[in-house]
Design a protein around this motif. Structure first.
Motif: not given
Lengths: 66, 132
Positions: A11-12, A14-15, A17, A21-22, A25, A55-57
């Protein structure tokens, strides 16, 4: 022994990042993100929620219990 | 302040402390050593306050908790056994400091156990209570 796997690394990526950075956040250190991605550390429910919200999941889409 | 800058400043503070304390020890100056420690603690507190990066998170606390438990489970039995050995080896109190050392060790062990028990009782009540 029961284990929890996750796809945070994917997921990271894909973004686009970095781990740093994660970490910023979700308010943890980079070492914690490294440990979670390597499945060496199981995050608390609060941190798991923070990650899933970021991650909006749903949590179960990121973390898998087996 | 970034984490990198914090690490550098922390190194400088530790270096200053090591130098000053070694000078204080060689000069047998207790006041210098105590004031160096005080200045070191204050400056470390001020520096930590200005760091924007997260220094302590849940994993660090988790690791610290496990390490503390291991340290406690090793320290207390070792101190207890040592105190008994010292006290029983010098029951007649004949010109040696071993009995006194044994008593000090046993008090330290008891103090550790008391703090652990109080903290354990407090957290059990905090998390285990059925009050909302």
């Amino acid at each position: 022994m029961a284990q929890i796997k996750n796809n945070i690394k994917v997921l990271r990526a894909e973004k686009g990042m970095t781990q740093e950075e994660l970490a910023d956040k979700v308010n943890v250190t980079r070492q914690t993100i490294i440990a979670i991605e390597k499945n060496k550390y199981i995050p608390s429910l609060e941190l798991a929620y923070k990650i899933s919200l970021f991650f909006n999941k749903k949590i179960e889409e990121i973390f898998e219990y087996f | 302040m970034s984490y990198k800058k914090f690490k550098f400043v922390r190194f400088l503070i530790v270096f200053f402390l090591a130098m000053t304390i070694s000078i204080a020890v060689s000069m047998e100056n207790v006041l210098l050593a105590v004031s160096a420690i005080g200045i070191g603690m204050i400056s470390m507190f001020l520096v930590k306050k200005n760091v924007k990066a997260v220094l302590v998170d849940e994993m660090v606390k988790n690791i610290a908790g496990k390490s503390a438990l291991i340290a406690y489970s090793i320290t207390v039995p070792v101190l207890a056994v040592l105190s008994l050995v010292f006290m029983f080896s010098d029951l007649s109190h004949q010109g040696s400091y071993l009995y006194g050392l044994g008593v000090i060790f046993s008090y330290i062990a008891l103090f550790n156990m008391a703090i652990y028990s109080i903290a354990y009782y407090y957290y059990r009540k905090k998390y285990g209570s059925d009050k909302e």
